[in-house]
Design a protein around this motif. Structure first.
Motif, PDB file in Angstrom:
ATOM      1  N   GLU A   1       0.565 -10.088  10.856  1.00 36.00           N
ATOM      2  CA  GLU A   1       0.736  -9.435   9.554  1.00 36.00           C
ATOM      3  C   GLU A   1      -0.254  -9.973   8.520  1.00 36.00           C
ATOM      4  O   GLU A   1      -0.662  -9.256   7.608  1.00 36.00           O
ATOM      5  N   LYS A   2      -0.669 -11.226   8.684  1.00 35.55           N
ATOM      6  CA  LYS A   2      -1.632 -11.824   7.748  1.00 35.55           C
ATOM      7  C   LYS A   2      -3.045 -11.271   7.969  1.00 35.55           C
ATOM      8  O   LYS A   2      -3.930 -11.451   7.140  1.00 35.55           O
ATOM      9  N   GLN A   3      -3.251 -10.581   9.107  1.00 36.95           N
ATOM     10  CA  GLN A   3      -4.535  -9.959   9.416  1.00 36.95           C
ATOM     11  C   GLN A   3      -4.464  -8.440   9.305  1.00 36.95           C
ATOM     12  O   GLN A   3      -5.410  -7.812   8.853  1.00 36.95           O
ATOM     13  N   LEU A   4      -3.369  -7.848   9.768  1.00 39.98           N
ATOM     14  CA  LEU A   4      -3.291  -6.394   9.923  1.00 39.98           C
ATOM     15  C   LEU A   4      -2.251  -5.777   9.001  1.00 39.98           C
ATOM     16  O   LEU A   4      -1.163  -5.398   9.429  1.00 39.98           O
ATOM     17  N   SER A   5      -2.605  -5.670   7.756  1.00 38.68           N
ATOM     18  CA  SER A   5      -1.762  -5.043   6.739  1.00 38.68           C
ATOM     19  C   SER A   5      -2.634  -4.881   5.508  1.00 38.68           C
ATOM     20  O   SER A   5      -3.779  -5.349   5.489  1.00 38.68           O
ATOM     21  N   GLY A   6      -2.103  -4.222   4.489  1.00 41.03           N
ATOM     22  CA  GLY A   6      -2.844  -4.161   3.230  1.00 41.03           C
ATOM     23  C   GLY A   6      -3.149  -5.561   2.715  1.00 41.03           C
ATOM     24  O   GLY A   6      -4.302  -5.885   2.405  1.00 41.03           O
ATOM     25  N   PRO A   7      -2.126  -6.439   2.649  1.00 40.87           N
ATOM     26  CA  PRO A   7      -2.414  -7.824   2.261  1.00 40.87           C
ATOM     27  C   PRO A   7      -3.367  -8.523   3.233  1.00 40.87           C
ATOM     28  O   PRO A   7      -4.120  -9.414   2.840  1.00 40.87           O
ATOM     29  N   GLY A   8      -3.358  -8.107   4.500  1.00 45.38           N
ATOM     30  CA  GLY A   8      -4.298  -8.669   5.476  1.00 45.38           C
ATOM     31  C   GLY A   8      -5.736  -8.342   5.122  1.00 45.38           C
ATOM     32  O   GLY A   8      -6.631  -9.189   5.250  1.00 45.38           O
ATOM     33  N   ILE A   9      -5.971  -7.116   4.662  1.00 45.30           N
ATOM     34  CA  ILE A   9      -7.320  -6.738   4.200  1.00 45.30           C
ATOM     35  C   ILE A   9      -7.740  -7.670   3.066  1.00 45.30           C
ATOM     36  O   ILE A   9      -8.862  -8.186   3.049  1.00 45.30           O
ATOM     37  N   LEU A  10      -6.829  -7.900   2.137  1.00 44.96           N
ATOM     38  CA  LEU A  10      -7.136  -8.789   1.011  1.00 44.96           C
ATOM     39  C   LEU A  10      -7.350 -10.227   1.486  1.00 44.96           C
ATOM     40  O   LEU A  10      -8.245 -10.917   0.985  1.00 44.96           O
ATOM     41  N   ASN A  11      -6.562 -10.688   2.458  1.00 46.77           N
ATOM     42  CA  ASN A  11      -6.768 -12.037   3.005  1.00 46.77           C
ATOM     43  C   ASN A  11      -8.160 -12.181   3.609  1.00 46.77           C
ATOM     44  O   ASN A  11      -8.835 -13.203   3.406  1.00 46.77           O
TER      45      ASN A  11
END
Length: 181
Positions: free
Chosen positions: A42-52
């Motif tokens: 989830e830290k890679q593949l999500s909207g927040p993942g894009i930001l990470n």
């Protein structure tokens, strides 16, 4: 995922973080310092993942257009992934962000297909329909890349579809519920 005409849903975001190379190791360590806990996909593949990914690449000092950087920095965090995607054809940092995001997407899909012996892969959700140009550019290259050539050949044979109707995920969940009751 389809195996023998059975649809298998997944919550792939809660599976393990994907590490393939040195940059991925650095990204993992960067996020470990930030979140101070075990990391999932989830830290890679999500909207927040894009930001990470974007923030990590900024930390790594990847080049970026100053005007685009300024615009992205002025919006709320939940709006940033949209701008990163929007500017990925105009800005090298945003493009590298989307390239890495799609790499992780492809590797997660590869893991699902290989572990389930899927005959087809359907990608649904809110992000994929909005990044079709990036999926076309990077996904298949990463999806079929495997250290064993016989698996690369197998992966090349798996048809992949992106479902553009966001509600399809809800239809699938409703169908599943109706089948179990």
């Amino acid at each position: 995922i389809i195996t023998d005409k059975n649809v298998i849903t997944s919550e792939g975001g809660h599976s393990s973080f994907i590490i393939q190379d040195e940059l991925d190791i650095e990204f993992y360590e960067y996020l470990r310092k930030k979140f101070k806990k075990n990391l999932d996909l989830e830290k890679q593949l999500s909207g927040p993942g894009i930001l990470n990914i974007y923030n990590f690449l900024q930390y790594k000092k990847f080049k970026q257009n100053k005007n685009i950087k300024k615009e992205i920095s002025t919006v709320k965090n939940e709006e940033k992934p949209h701008l990163i995607t929007k500017y990925s054809n105009k800005d090298s940092l945003c493009n590298k962000t989307m390239e890495l995001f799609v790499k992780y997407y492809a590797k997660a899909a590869q893991n699902l297909v290989l572990t389930s012996n899927a005959s087809s892969l359907y990608i649904a959700g809110g992000i994929a329909p909005n990044i079709l140009n990036h999926l076309k550019k990077y996904f298949m290259k990463e999806f079929v890349k495997h250290q064993l050539s016989n698996y690369s050949k197998l992966l090349k044979e798996v048809p992949i579809f992106v479902i553009k109707d966001y509600n399809a995920t809800l239809y699938g969940a409703a169908n599943y519920v109706l089948r179990i009751f």
